[in-house]
Write a protein that holds these residues in place. Sequence first.
Motif, PDB file in Angstrom:
ATOM      1  N   SER A 118       0.821  -1.220   0.000  1.00  0.00           N
ATOM      2  CA  SER A 118       0.000   0.000   0.000  1.00  0.00           C
ATOM      3  C   SER A 118       0.848   1.260   0.000  1.00  0.00           C
ATOM      4  O   SER A 118       0.354   2.340  -0.324  1.00  0.00           O
ATOM      5  CB  SER A 118      -0.963   0.001   1.195  1.00  0.00           C
ATOM      6  N   HIS A 123      -2.276   0.108  -7.287  1.00  0.00           N
ATOM      7  CA  HIS A 123      -3.583  -0.244  -6.729  1.00  0.00           C
ATOM      8  C   HIS A 123      -3.406  -1.341  -5.688  1.00  0.00           C
ATOM      9  O   HIS A 123      -2.639  -2.278  -5.903  1.00  0.00           O
ATOM     10  CB  HIS A 123      -4.542  -0.752  -7.816  1.00  0.00           C
ATOM     11  N   TYR A 125      -5.899  -3.919  -3.292  1.00  0.00           N
ATOM     12  CA  TYR A 125      -7.249  -4.397  -3.044  1.00  0.00           C
ATOM     13  C   TYR A 125      -7.277  -5.332  -1.845  1.00  0.00           C
ATOM     14  O   TYR A 125      -6.385  -6.152  -1.676  1.00  0.00           O
ATOM     15  CB  TYR A 125      -7.790  -5.159  -4.265  1.00  0.00           C
ATOM     16  N   ALA A 132     -11.401  -1.959   3.567  1.00  0.00           N
ATOM     17  CA  ALA A 132     -11.202  -0.916   2.554  1.00  0.00           C
ATOM     18  C   ALA A 132     -11.200   0.444   3.230  1.00  0.00           C
ATOM     19  O   ALA A 132     -12.136   0.796   3.949  1.00  0.00           O
ATOM     20  CB  ALA A 132     -12.303  -0.990   1.505  1.00  0.00           C
ATOM     21  N   GLN A 133     -10.125   1.177   3.023  1.00  0.00           N
ATOM     22  CA  GLN A 133     -10.030   2.540   3.542  1.00  0.00           C
ATOM     23  C   GLN A 133      -8.918   3.266   2.813  1.00  0.00           C
ATOM     24  O   GLN A 133      -7.930   2.666   2.423  1.00  0.00           O
ATOM     25  CB  GLN A 133      -9.776   2.544   5.049  1.00  0.00           C
ATOM     26  N   THR A 135      -6.620   4.473   0.224  1.00  0.00           N
ATOM     27  CA  THR A 135      -6.277   3.972  -1.117  1.00  0.00           C
ATOM     28  C   THR A 135      -6.475   2.468  -1.258  1.00  0.00           C
ATOM     29  O   THR A 135      -6.299   1.927  -2.339  1.00  0.00           O
ATOM     30  CB  THR A 135      -4.809   4.308  -1.450  1.00  0.00           C
ATOM     31  N   LYS A 137      -8.752  -0.564  -1.723  1.00  0.00           N
ATOM     32  CA  LYS A 137     -10.097  -0.703  -2.287  1.00  0.00           C
ATOM     33  C   LYS A 137     -10.644  -2.115  -2.095  1.00  0.00           C
ATOM     34  O   LYS A 137      -9.885  -3.071  -2.005  1.00  0.00           O
ATOM     35  CB  LYS A 137     -10.059  -0.390  -3.777  1.00  0.00           C
ATOM     36  N   TYR A 138     -11.958  -2.213  -2.099  1.00  0.00           N
ATOM     37  CA  TYR A 138     -12.649  -3.499  -2.099  1.00  0.00           C
ATOM     38  C   TYR A 138     -13.410  -3.604  -3.406  1.00  0.00           C
ATOM     39  O   TYR A 138     -14.152  -2.694  -3.775  1.00  0.00           O
ATOM     40  CB  TYR A 138     -13.629  -3.586  -0.922  1.00  0.00           C
ATOM     41  N   ALA A 139     -13.229  -4.702  -4.135  1.00  0.00           N
ATOM     42  CA  ALA A 139     -13.948  -4.911  -5.394  1.00  0.00           C
ATOM     43  C   ALA A 139     -14.497  -6.329  -5.472  1.00  0.00           C
ATOM     44  O   ALA A 139     -14.766  -6.834  -6.555  1.00  0.00           O
ATOM     45  CB  ALA A 139     -13.022  -4.623  -6.581  1.00  0.00           C
TER      46      ALA A 139
END
Length: 149
Positions: A118, A123, A125, A132-133, A135, A137-139
Amino acid sequence: MAVASIGGHWIQLLRLRPVFEGQDVVFVSTKASFASMVSNCKFYTIPDGSRKNPINLLLSFKVLFKILRQEKPEAILSTGAAPGLLALLCGKILGKKTIWVDSVANVEKLSMSGILASKFATHVYTQWPDLAQGTIKYAGSVLAKEQKQ
């Protein structure tokens, strides 16, 4: 380029294969026999290193840097662990897009490698919405991807 060490990291990487459809993907892992699992793709083996084996980490970095300079991928994706983190670091040095997908096993916090990723990856994830917080991400989850197939 898709990079993961053995075990669950490799299994999670394979579960992301639908994302790679139509792409020319080079796979990298720490076990030569895994080449048979991606027989329609180029495959490289690298030394498996960890905090407990720093010499192999240095060897992995050297081999990864050579592979990246030879293959010239547009992006590098990893599900972990240390060899994948090193691949992203090499990619960052070479100006490549880098993507870290933290392990689904990390329910309460990011892995140590995920925390490090990070700091420099293009990116990052998580597979858990609660993590998720900023930068990170959760996808979705690779488990959800498997169930849809």
